[in-house]
Scaffold this active site. Structure first.
Site, mmCIF file in Angstrom:
data_model
loop_
_atom_site.group_PDB
_atom_site.id
_atom_site.type_symbol
_atom_site.label_atom_id
_atom_site.label_comp_id
_atom_site.label_asym_id
_atom_site.label_seq_id
_atom_site.Cartn_x
_atom_site.Cartn_y
_atom_site.Cartn_z
ATOM 1 N N LYS A 55 0.729 -1.273 0.001
ATOM 2 C CA LYS A 55 -0.066 0.034 0.055
ATOM 3 C C LYS A 55 0.879 1.328 0.099
ATOM 4 O O LYS A 55 0.699 2.165 -0.863
ATOM 5 C CB LYS A 55 -0.947 -0.078 1.365
ATOM 6 C CG LYS A 55 -2.098 -1.129 1.026
ATOM 7 C CD LYS A 55 -3.057 -1.192 2.237
ATOM 8 C CE LYS A 55 -3.822 -2.480 2.255
ATOM 9 N NZ LYS A 55 -4.628 -2.634 3.552
ATOM 10 N N GLN A 99 -5.782 -2.076 9.756
ATOM 11 C CA GLN A 99 -5.467 -3.173 8.920
ATOM 12 C C GLN A 99 -5.892 -4.441 9.550
ATOM 13 O O GLN A 99 -5.678 -4.537 10.705
ATOM 14 C CB GLN A 99 -3.921 -2.881 8.934
ATOM 15 C CG GLN A 99 -3.097 -4.048 8.017
ATOM 16 C CD GLN A 99 -3.672 -4.239 6.673
ATOM 17 O OE1 GLN A 99 -3.475 -3.158 5.907
ATOM 18 N NE2 GLN A 99 -4.087 -5.238 5.945
ATOM 19 N N ASP A 122 -11.959 1.663 3.225
ATOM 20 C CA ASP A 122 -11.819 0.342 2.998
ATOM 21 C C ASP A 122 -13.467 -0.214 2.732
ATOM 22 O O ASP A 122 -13.952 -1.206 2.337
ATOM 23 C CB ASP A 122 -11.616 -0.545 4.212
ATOM 24 C CG ASP A 122 -10.010 -1.120 3.985
ATOM 25 O OD1 ASP A 122 -9.794 -1.182 2.723
ATOM 26 O OD2 ASP A 122 -9.495 -1.409 4.971
#
Ligand code: NAP
Length: 292
Positions: A55, A99, A122
């Protein structure tokens, strides 16, 4: 034996990045700073470290700043919550993600609710999940969005086709099924209790496999000519494996490889969500100025 068309995630992702590069250049022309992504990271394993590196690399190529709040796997839930609240409240942060995996003592659903829905890159906050469910504009989970973009890039229109999604997780299977249905496919969702999985998968013109089981789908389970999207990632001594056996390439009309299929799309769509979120916030700030 003819081989399936390769659903090339690297080239599709490169095209997404190119579009984002143009949008970001436009932002700079308007005098806005590059978007900033905040990541809360509370684990120690190498696989997660590799995802974060990927990322960071992709973000750096676009000139996007990434701020990682690294807490470690012993961090109490309150500390994880405080990190998410802090990034959500920070005016200089445009996107926030937690995460996974989180430590076992921290409930993912509780933590995700603390993200500002406007920064939820997300797409896991209940508000975005609800908007997706209702067919309203939303920040959509990146892997699901990436699968649809991968199909679009290769000229595959789900409309009217019979699609089967193996897996019903909130992360991948469920949002993918919703998106396919919104693109007018006729969708069946399979899971661990599905009886005679092969009988269902053989009906699929588009088969998306997100079961997290290495090589679950063999060639005998695939309809000849089907489009097969392999979401699975398994790190083994033999290298990275998907949920779909490589011999499926001899039966399918199109197949996404592992690696180089869905993986690059997930990261590309994360950055697209970030740019979308940053632009929406900038537009709202302008509206607020006018309203004063
Ligand atoms: P998950 O939360 O473990 O969900 C797996 C789903 O598959 C569940 O719904 C489960 O059914 C179903 N399932 C398991 N075994 C099955 C079987 N034998 N037959 C039919 N269905 C079965 O996994 P996930 O987070 O969705 O991830 C799935 C895979 O995608 C993993 O390999 C993951 O590493 C990978 N992944 C890749 C990317 C990428 O960017 N390429 C992104 C995210 C995830 P139940 O609901 O009944 O348990």
């Amino acid at each position: 034996m003819t081989r399936a068309l390769l659903l090339d995630g690297r080239s599709a992702a490169a095209q997404v990045h190119e579009r984002l590069r143009r949008r970001l250049a436009e932002r700079v022309r308007r005098g806005l700073r590059p978007p900033v992504l905040g990541i809360v990271w509370a684990s120690e394993d190498e696989a997660t470290a590799a995802y974060i590196r990927a990322k960071r690399r992709a973000a750096a190529r676009l000139g996007v700043e990434v701020r990682v709040r690294r807490l470690g796997s012993q961090a109490p839930a309150a500390e994880v919550a405080a990190a998410v609240r802090g990034l959500s409240a920070d005016r200089n942060v445009d996107g926030v993600l937690v995460q996974s995996p989180l430590p076992r003592h921290v409930d993912f659903e509780d933590i995700v609710q603390l993200i500002d829905p406007a920064k939820d890159v997300d797409g896991f906050h209940p508000l975005n999940a609800g908007r997706l469910f209702r067919g309203r504009p939303a920040l959509v989970p990146c892997t699901a969005a990436g699968i649809l973009e991968l199909l679009r890039h290769h000229g595959i229109d789900p409309a009217g086709r019979r699609a089967v999604v193996v897996g019903r997780s909130n992360l991948v299977g469920r949002p993918t099924a919703l998106l396919l249905e919104q693109h007018h496919a006729t969708v069946t969702v399979c899971h661990s209790r599905t009886r005679d999985l092969a009988e269902v998968t053989r009906q699929a013109e588009i088969l998306v496999v997100a079961a997290g089981r290495p090589w679950l789908i063999g060639p005998e389970m695939v309809r000849p000519g089907a489009v097969v999207v392999d979401v699975g990632i398994h790190r083994t001594e033999a290298g990275l494996l998907g949920d779909v056996h490589p011999d499926v390439a001899g039966v399918a009309g199109a197949l996404s490889p592992v690696p180089g299929g869905v993986g690059p799309m997930t990261v590309a769509m994360l950055l697209q969500n970030l740019v979308d979120a940053a632009e929406r916030r900038a537009a709202e700030a302008v509206d607020a100025t006018w309203a004063r």
